[in-house]
Motif scaffolding. Structure first.
Motif, mmCIF file in Angstrom:
data_model
loop_
_atom_site.group_PDB
_atom_site.id
_atom_site.type_symbol
_atom_site.label_atom_id
_atom_site.label_comp_id
_atom_site.label_asym_id
_atom_site.label_seq_id
_atom_site.Cartn_x
_atom_site.Cartn_y
_atom_site.Cartn_z
ATOM 1 N N ILE A 38 16.041 38.763 72.962
ATOM 2 C CA ILE A 38 16.660 39.585 71.903
ATOM 3 C C ILE A 38 17.872 40.334 72.459
ATOM 4 C CG2 ILE A 38 16.303 41.639 70.453
ATOM 5 C CD1 ILE A 38 13.511 40.482 69.849
ATOM 6 N N LEU A 77 20.662 37.858 72.773
ATOM 7 C CA LEU A 77 21.157 37.389 71.475
ATOM 8 C C LEU A 77 22.179 38.356 70.873
ATOM 9 C CD1 LEU A 77 18.027 35.942 69.614
ATOM 10 C CD2 LEU A 77 20.170 34.752 70.077
ATOM 11 N N GLN A 78 22.272 39.547 71.436
ATOM 12 C CA GLN A 78 23.195 40.531 70.866
ATOM 13 C C GLN A 78 24.645 40.291 71.296
ATOM 14 O OE1 GLN A 78 21.645 44.635 70.856
ATOM 15 N NE2 GLN A 78 19.682 43.721 71.393
ATOM 16 N N TYR A 79 24.831 39.346 72.200
ATOM 17 C CA TYR A 79 26.198 39.083 72.657
ATOM 18 C C TYR A 79 26.686 37.745 72.133
ATOM 19 C CZ TYR A 79 24.894 42.888 75.632
ATOM 20 O OH TYR A 79 24.450 44.097 76.055
ATOM 21 N N PRO A 80 27.966 37.702 71.740
ATOM 22 C CA PRO A 80 28.499 36.430 71.245
ATOM 23 C C PRO A 80 28.365 35.345 72.316
ATOM 24 C CG PRO A 80 30.073 38.211 70.905
ATOM 25 C CD PRO A 80 28.982 38.770 71.736
ATOM 26 N N GLU A 81 28.218 34.124 71.842
ATOM 27 C CA GLU A 81 27.968 33.002 72.742
ATOM 28 C C GLU A 81 29.074 32.802 73.785
ATOM 29 O OE1 GLU A 81 25.985 28.748 71.702
ATOM 30 O OE2 GLU A 81 27.751 29.399 70.627
ATOM 31 N N GLY A 123 18.990 30.491 69.559
ATOM 32 C CA GLY A 123 20.062 30.945 68.678
ATOM 33 C C GLY A 123 20.601 29.852 67.789
#
Lengths: 414, 465
Positions: A271, A274-278, A248
């Motif tokens: 993937i 990656l859809q969730y905020p860090e 990311g």
């Protein structure tokens, strides 16, 4: 016993009386704990020549002279050395070395060679100030301290070139004896090119573990030094949560390239993460968790667990879902219970149905404190419909809760 | 099957919880980047996207600008003030030329750090061997040792402006700095020191309010005035030494390595180096202009004390000029007084493979701690010598830095041109022209100065009176 700095002042003569000044010594690193000198290198009319150590007839230390049969047997060396051979002055002297016993790095200020029958073997690295003094005073000062000597058996040396292994350069390959975390710790103190080179000396699995134990900044520097295929290989073997953090940060173009080349299973996991905020629970969770449907027999679960352990992280909790097709979470089972219980029992008989769950969009720090407070190995993360998305492990929770530790991951307990 | 009623009242088994109790995506969640994956659009919210707009430029330019503020240390202020007081605007052209040279050298050091991930002394050890390493370490110890002395002299001078004797302030500062660095709280305190140095932003204002003759300023900046006078050459070499200081080169390269710059993405660091250099020299020029407009114009050509130098800030602060100057000088000197010995101890230890770091225990890190302590002790002891001529000493140390500068520059230029080391980041022809040109000019100035000083010793004066 002789030091390299001393040997480099030796004369090489042949039985006809011709003489040359020794300019380097070649050793075959992989041959032995204390590798023997394989070639002598010397200059003749600006040309670098080498002659095999087997041509040596006399090693006269007091007269500082090595006698060979005939210089006619010497061959031109140009810039190439036989595969796996290392030149002590060119490659090792003044270079960075890793002391595997002390888990630290230092510089090779001199090298100690010891006569062993007809061989001359590399025995130790001298990293002390006395070695420097010896070199600066051309041997007038002869002192040395035992504490400054590093046994060559426990030394790995580095060139600062991540491509060196691929181009056939010789190495010790002893670094693989340390744990991934120890290697990562050493790599943090090395220049990034040396750190990348260090990983190339490891088998892929260990390299992936070492890479994921590094700080995120160091991971980025190191992964960028690899060819695309090597980078993808490592990312595929890393834990998906850490691989996601890394990928990311590499920029959208690189991310797409790496994902396209990645095995489907790891790609899907990354993937999804990656859809969730860090800084959310989803951003710190793992999603390669083990789940079984409630009707699964303990014996079947044990078997499948074995298969899964080959595929990636194994956390000490497995998750139980409504049925094989639906991932709706209904409970958890500790691996310990799975081992202890009767194998005929079904998971729904032994599971813990009262489970605290996390929302993937919960703030990461809140989620971390919940996991630590509950003292569980992992806490499941579910969506609004109760579908299991992954779990925040105690490792991820501790790493997030440590003040100032935004860049390092932990993979120990869960 | 386990009866579900066993649970604590109010807690339901997970499968009994109704759907829809948890929010789907909170409104505050970042939108991320929308990508098409297998025919459907998904939002990747976990991507760390590079900053845009003003944040992008602040991140690029921030470190250089901060380093600039820190670079305005005691020696720099003394030299620029002396240049303005002695020669008015005549030396401004040197600063214009030096801006280009400084930017080029700073950028080369940044590039060398990014390309190799190693500090300068580290590279010298690897590429030139132990003899040259020892030589360059000697140069760095002398240069940085000198600057450390100047920082403690600065602390003493600033405290005396505030009414505290340097015999009290300097030992306290030495002990406090030593303690803060060794016990790891310096990183937090240095922000306060850095804030204190911001008062030097008063110089550009003073340069304007001081009412300088702008025609003379423009002429001084664009028309080279070369005076073959001993003092002129002395100050000129001092300007070279304090602007392109060896320690700044080492620091620039190390901080590039620290920040994790890598050769594959080298680019933005270049603008940081350029911006920092230009900004730094604009500040330096404003010091010269402010001093020229006040002291030189009033016929005061000698600066013997910090109180004299502070007069340049009178157009801004009036009677509080001394206070303002003292706060800035104290902040800058404390900042560099901690960083410089530490950075030097790191660089020297690195070159010799000695265990380094403030986290080491004293037994393992005795050489590292010994070096650091020696810098602090020598710096503070020299600053306490009774009757020491403060400003001439500060300027003299910058001249020494100027004399040592060509040696460090040669190493930088050779290293940056080694393709095996720097690959695609090696110098272009234009860079080499400018880099070697800078080296030639500096070496010529230093050679004239050294020749003149040497001949002076045997009674031959080659300079005009």
């Amino acid at each position: 016993m002789a030091m390299l700095s001393e040997l480099l002042r030796f004369e090489v003569t042949d039985i006809k009386g011709a003489s040359r000044r020794l300019s380097d010594l070649g050793i075959g690193l992989l041959d032995h704990d204390y590798p023997p000198v394989t070639n002598l290198y010397f200059l003749e009319r600006e040309k670098l020549l080498r002659i095999a150590w087997s041509q040596v007839t006399d090693f006269d230390k007091p007269r500082k002279r090595i006698t060979v049969r005939s210089f006619d047997r010497a061959e031109t060396a140009h810039d190439d050395v036989p595969e796996g051979e290392v030149l002590l002055k060119r490659d090792v002297l003044d270079g960075l070395i890793v002391d595997l016993l002390g888990r630290r790095t230092t510089r090779a200020s001199d090298l100690q060679l010891v006569q062993d029958g007809d061989d001359l073997r590399l025995h130790a690295v001298d990293a002390g100030l006395s070695a420097m003094l010896r070199r600066l005073t051309s041997g007038i000062y002869r002192g040395s301290r035992k504490n400054d000597l590093y046994d060559w058996k426990y030394v790995e040396f580095l060139r600062g070139d991540p491509q060196a292994v691929e181009s056939g350069a010789g190495y010790r390959l002893r670094i693989g004896r340390l744990t991934g975390g120890e290697i990562a710790q050493i790599a943090e103190y090395l220049p990034y090119l040396h750190a990348a080179e260090l990983l190339t000396l490891l088998p892929n699995d260990k390299a992936a573990v070492a890479l994921q134990a590094m700080s995120i900044q160091r991971q980025i520097q190191v992964i960028e030094e690899f060819e695309e295929s090597e980078a993808v290989e490592l990312l595929s073997r890393m834990s998906p949560d850490i691989a996601t953090d890394l990928i990311g940060r590499l920029g959208i173009a690189t991310m797409k390239t790496f994902l396209a080349a990645m095995p489907n299973r790891q790609k899907e996991r990354i993937i999804k993460l990656l859809q969730y905020p860090e800084d959310s629970a989803g951003g710190i969770m793992v999603n390669n968790v083990v789940r079984f449907d409630r009707m699964t027999a303990v014996s079947t679960a044990r078997e499948k667990l074995r298969d899964h352990s080959r595929d990636g992280d194994l956390i000490s909790i497995v998750f139980v879902t409504e049925n094989a097709d639906s991932a709706i979470l209904v409970g958890t089972v500790r691996i310990r219970d799975l081992i202890e219980k009767d194998e005929a029992e079904q998971l729904e008989d032994i599971m813990e149905p009262y489970v605290t769950t996390l929302n993937p969009f919960d703030p990461a720090l809140d989620a971390a404190y919940k996991v630590i407070g509950a003292q569980v190995a992992a806490m499941p993360v579910t969506d609004r419909d109760g579908f299991l998305l992954g779990a925040v492990t105690i490792d991820a929770a501790i790493a997030r809760a440590i003040p100032g530790n935004e860049t390092r991951s932990l993979k120990v307990f869960a | 099957m386990k009866p579900r009623t066993e649970g604590v009242e109010g807690l339901e088994p997970i499968h009994d919880l109704g759907a829809g109790k948890l929010p789907e995506i909170p409104p505050k969640a970042p939108a991320g980047v929308r990508v098409n994956y297998r025919g459907r659009g998904i939002h990747l919210r976990g991507l760390r996207l590079p900053p845009k707009g003003i944040w992008k430029w602040l991140l690029i330019l921030g470190p250089g600008l901060i380093a600039t503020s820190a670079g305005n240390d005691a020696g720099g202020i003394a030299t620029y003030s002396s240049a303005g007081a002695k020669f008015g605007y005549d030396l401004l052209w040197v600063m214009v030329v030096l801006t280009l040279s400084f930017a080029i050298v700073q950028e080369m050091c940044t590039r060398l750090g990014a390309a190799t991930g190693r500090g300068l002394l580290d590279l010298i050890r690897e590429q030139f061997g132990i003899g040259w390493t020892l030589f360059s370490v000697g140069i760095i110890i002398i240069a940085n040792g000198g600057v450390t002395i100047s920082e403690f002299v600065g602390i003493g001078a600033a405290s005396e402006l505030l009414g505290v004797s340097r015999y009290i302030s300097v030992p306290i500062a030495a002990v406090v700095l030593w303690y803060l660095v060794i016990f790891g709280s310096y990183a937090r305190v240095e922000k306060i020191f850095l804030l204190m140095t911001l008062v030097f932003f008063a110089y550009p204002i003073a340069a304007i309010l001081g009412g300088p003759d702008w025609t003379a300023v423009a002429k001084g900046a664009t028309v080279p005035t070369i005076k073959f006078e001993k003092e002129y050459i002395f100050i000129l070499v001092g300007l070279l030494g304090t602007t392109i200081t060896p320690y700044i080169q080492i620091f620039q390269q190390s901080s590039t390595v620290e920040r994790g710059a890598a050769r594959k993405h080298y680019g933005t660091e270049r603008y940081d180096a350029y911006a920092g250099s230009v900004f730094s020299n604009l500040m330096s020029m404003s010091m010269i202009i402010a001093t020229a407009a006040t002291l030189y114009a009033a016929g005061q050509h000698e600066i013997g004390s910090a109180a004299d130098a502070a007069k340049a800030l009178e157009p801004v602060a009036g009677s509080s000029a001394s206070l303002l100057f003292a706060v800035g000088l104290l902040g800058a000197s404390l900042l560099a007084g901690g960083v410089l010995p530490l950075a030097t101890s790191y660089a020297v230890s690195e070159a010799f493979g000695i265990p380094k770091g403030v986290n080491l225990d004293f037994r393992r890190g005795k050489t590292f701690f010994g070096l650091f302590t020696a810098f602090i002790v020598i710096g503070s002891v020299v600053a306490l010598i009774p009757g020491i001529p403060i400003f001439p000493l500060l300027v003299g140390i910058q001249v020494l830095n100027g004399v040592l500068l060509p040696v460090i520059l040669v190493f930088i230029l050779i290293l940056i041109n080694r393709e095996k080391l720097t690959g695609g980041l090696k110098n272009s022809r234009v860079y080499n022209l400018l880099g070697w040109g800078t080296f030639a000019i500096i070496t010529l100035a230093v050679a004239i100065f050294l020749a003149g000083s040497g001949l002076d010793l045997i009674g031959i004066d080659i300079f005009a009176q």
